[in-house]
Design an enzyme around this catalytic site. Structure first.
Site, PDB file in Angstrom:
ATOM      1  N   GLY A  40       8.797   2.161 -10.415  1.00  0.00           N
ATOM      2  CA  GLY A  40      10.072   2.878 -10.337  1.00  0.00           C
ATOM      3  C   GLY A  40      11.197   1.888 -10.279  1.00  0.00           C
ATOM      4  CG  HIS A  41      12.661   0.183 -13.335  1.00  0.00           C
ATOM      5  ND1 HIS A  41      11.352  -0.172 -13.475  1.00  0.00           N
ATOM      6  CD2 HIS A  41      13.041   0.701 -14.515  1.00  0.00           C
ATOM      7  CE1 HIS A  41      10.956   0.127 -14.683  1.00  0.00           C
ATOM      8  NE2 HIS A  41      11.955   0.663 -15.339  1.00  0.00           N
ATOM      9  CD  GLN A 223       3.439  -2.142 -11.019  1.00  0.00           C
ATOM     10  OE1 GLN A 223       2.998  -2.863 -11.885  1.00  0.00           O
ATOM     11  NE2 GLN A 223       3.930  -0.960 -11.272  1.00  0.00           N
TER      12      GLN A 223
HETATM   13  P1  IMP Z   1      -1.257   1.975  -8.710  1.00  0.00           P
HETATM   14  O1  IMP Z   1      -0.466   0.914  -9.420  1.00  0.00           O
HETATM   15  O2  IMP Z   1      -0.676   3.336  -8.853  1.00  0.00           O
HETATM   16  O3  IMP Z   1      -2.713   1.906  -9.033  1.00  0.00           O
HETATM   17  O4  IMP Z   1      -1.169   1.648  -7.127  1.00  0.00           O
HETATM   18  C1  IMP Z   1      -1.754   0.481  -6.567  1.00  0.00           C
HETATM   19  C2  IMP Z   1      -0.876  -0.102  -5.465  1.00  0.00           C
HETATM   20  O5  IMP Z   1       0.315  -0.632  -6.041  1.00  0.00           O
HETATM   21  C3  IMP Z   1      -0.407   0.917  -4.426  1.00  0.00           C
HETATM   22  O6  IMP Z   1      -0.313   0.273  -3.167  1.00  0.00           O
HETATM   23  C4  IMP Z   1       0.965   1.300  -4.902  1.00  0.00           C
HETATM   24  O7  IMP Z   1       1.791   1.771  -3.844  1.00  0.00           O
HETATM   25  C5  IMP Z   1       1.462  -0.041  -5.428  1.00  0.00           C
HETATM   26  N1  IMP Z   1       2.493   0.081  -6.468  1.00  0.00           N
HETATM   27  C6  IMP Z   1       2.331   0.442  -7.749  1.00  0.00           C
HETATM   28  N2  IMP Z   1       3.498   0.424  -8.409  1.00  0.00           N
HETATM   29  C7  IMP Z   1       4.420   0.007  -7.529  1.00  0.00           C
HETATM   30  C8  IMP Z   1       5.828  -0.274  -7.607  1.00  0.00           C
HETATM   31  O8  IMP Z   1       6.471  -0.147  -8.652  1.00  0.00           O
HETATM   32  N3  IMP Z   1       6.420  -0.695  -6.470  1.00  0.00           N
HETATM   33  C9  IMP Z   1       5.740  -0.881  -5.317  1.00  0.00           C
HETATM   34  N4  IMP Z   1       4.435  -0.656  -5.190  1.00  0.00           N
HETATM   35  C10 IMP Z   1       3.776  -0.214  -6.279  1.00  0.00           C
END
Ligand code: IMP
Length: 423
Positions: A40-41, A223
């Site tokens: 999310g940005h 991320q």
């Molecule tokens: P996934 O990427 O949905 O598989 O989630 C794996 C982990 O990465 C989880 O702890 C999510 O909360 C974290 N995560 C995924 N995308 C983001 C992001 O854009 N910002 C912060 N954490 C993220």
């Protein structure tokens, strides 16, 4: 011109969207190389707030070509919705380019993401449940369906049939769910194919040509370093390589094409989802960070866990990514904290660590070693010149700079584009 990479230096949510959007003012291409709509940005332009999850932040700049590279996973419904939303708000998304080799997120990926998390119980990762992990799993087990397959309905149906044979077994026998229908999925995806077809191209070639034509190419990491599948706090990570090294495979260029790596770090630190977090604050100080910083996820709305800046982790990010400069964000959130703490090491049993520990267990049971610096009371969100910042704020920035060993070149004091100070 060598390309620039913008990477998250913490656990994501560092403000990369804002920094990328700011840097995109002079960019020709803004390119995503990993992740999907888990990222999310939030970007603020004037009075308008844009929350993007898949389309690169540069889309708001009309001279930028936004590119989604082969290393990304694409949920076509999200892509189409995001383009329609942008169009309805006066932003033209026609220039968005998508790799023919990117993998598709399918409905069974989303379903599996949700049920697998449920089955993990207390061990759950806290994923965004967008199907990211299962889509990358299929990619690496060579059962994925790629964007290019959408344009060959026969192949698409064949691949879908093979995938569903296994997925339906998993869903029904392992997770006690209803099976999924091939017909419904095929119709839905082949219909969406027509919408995205004009955007699909060989993005590796596109970026190569841009670099040869001396265009300014900006790679936007999603991320953060500590969520990297190899270098993050595994298994509490995402399923791709957000670190700078991910750029080469995620778009298809060589390492010599990159000349600058900007690490985005928040002036404190946050994480969403599970996993170790040495400087996490469970008290009213952490609560104030959440409240003042608006620390709720753009994608899932979840409350982020917050804590003091961790320079052990930040030094690690500098090393892993080859960060050449830091963009330091949300420092305005720290106004009115009388004292600021900065973790300079970890202590576990008789051992102290000033480098990121090899053994992850240490991250769970260590105590951070803090140094304290004086805070400032004034609101700094309206300041636009570095020298106008209160001396305590400059001292904090320069203290962190010394600890991590690379310059803090940019300081962000608010969400607006203009709230960005060059140091
Ligand atoms: P996934 O990427 O949905 O598989 O989630 C794996 C982990 O990465 C989880 O702890 C999510 O909360 C974290 N995560 C995924 N995308 C983001 C992001 O854009 N910002 C912060 N954490 C993220």
């Amino acid at each position: 011109m060598p390309a620039t990479v913008v990477v998250g230096a913490q656990w994501g949510d560092e403000g990369k969207g804002k920094i990328t959007d700011h840097m995109a003012e002079s960019a020709d291409f803004v390119v995503r190389y990993q992740g999907g709509n888990n990222a999310g940005h939030t970007i603020v332009v004037g009075d308008e707030r844009f929350a993007l999850t898949l389309i690169p932040s540069g889309v708001l700049n009309p001279t930028v070509t936004p590119v989604i590279g082969n290393g990304c996973v694409i949920d076509p419904a999200v892509l189409i919705t995001e383009m329609e939303t942008l169009r309805s708000r006066g932003i033209d998304p026609d220039g968005v380019r998508i790799s023919n080799n990117a993998h598709l997120i399918m409905p069974y990926h989303r379903k599996l993401d949700a049920v697998m998390e449920r089955y993990l119980g207390r061990q759950q990762i806290g994923t965004t449940k967008r199907g990211i992990g299962p889509a990358y799993t299929d990619k690496f087990s060579r059962q994925g369906i790629r964007v290019q397959d959408l344009f060959d309905p026969k192949i698409f149906r064949e691949k879908l049939e093979v995938a569903l044979r296994e997925k339906n077994l998993l869903l029904t026998k392992a997770y006690n769910q209803l099976p999924m229908e091939i017909g419904t999925i095929a119709d839905e995806y082949l219909d969406m194919a027509e919408h995205i077809k004009p955007h699909v191209t060989d993005t590796s070639q596109l970026v190569w040509n841009a670099l040869r034509d001396d265009k300014y190419v900006l790679f936007e990491g999603a991320q953060g370093t500590l969520l990297d599948i190899d270098h993050g706090t595994y298994p509490f990570v995402t399923s791709s390589s957000p670190t700078a090294g991910g750029v080469c495979a995620g778009i298809g260029i060589g390492p010599m094409e990159v000349g600058r790596v900007v690490g985005v770090a928040k002036a404190y630190i946050s994480r969403v989802g599970s996993g170790p977090f040495p400087t996490e604050l469970d008290d009213e100080v952490g609560e104030r960070m959440v409240e003042k910083g608006g620390e709720f996820g753009t994608v899932t709305g979840r409350r982020r866990r917050c804590g003091w800046l961790d320079t052990v982790a930040l030094r690690y990010a500098v090393r892993i990514n080859g960060i050449s400069e830091i963009a330091f964000t949300k420092i305005d959130v720290l106004s009115s904290f009388p004292t600021l703490k900065v973790a300079v090491g970890y202590r576990s049993g008789d051992e102290t660590y000033d480098e990121f520990p090899r053994q992850q267990r240490v991250l769970y049971d260590c105590e951070p070693v803090y140094e304290e610096v004086e805070g400032w009371s004034e609101d700094i969100s309206g300041i636009r010149e570095y020298d106008d910042l209160p001396p305590q704020a400059r001292n904090y920035i320069e203290f962190v700079e010394k600890l991590v060993g690379v310059p803090i070149a940019t300081v962000s004091v608010g969400p607006a584009r203009s709230a960005t100070i060059a140091k």
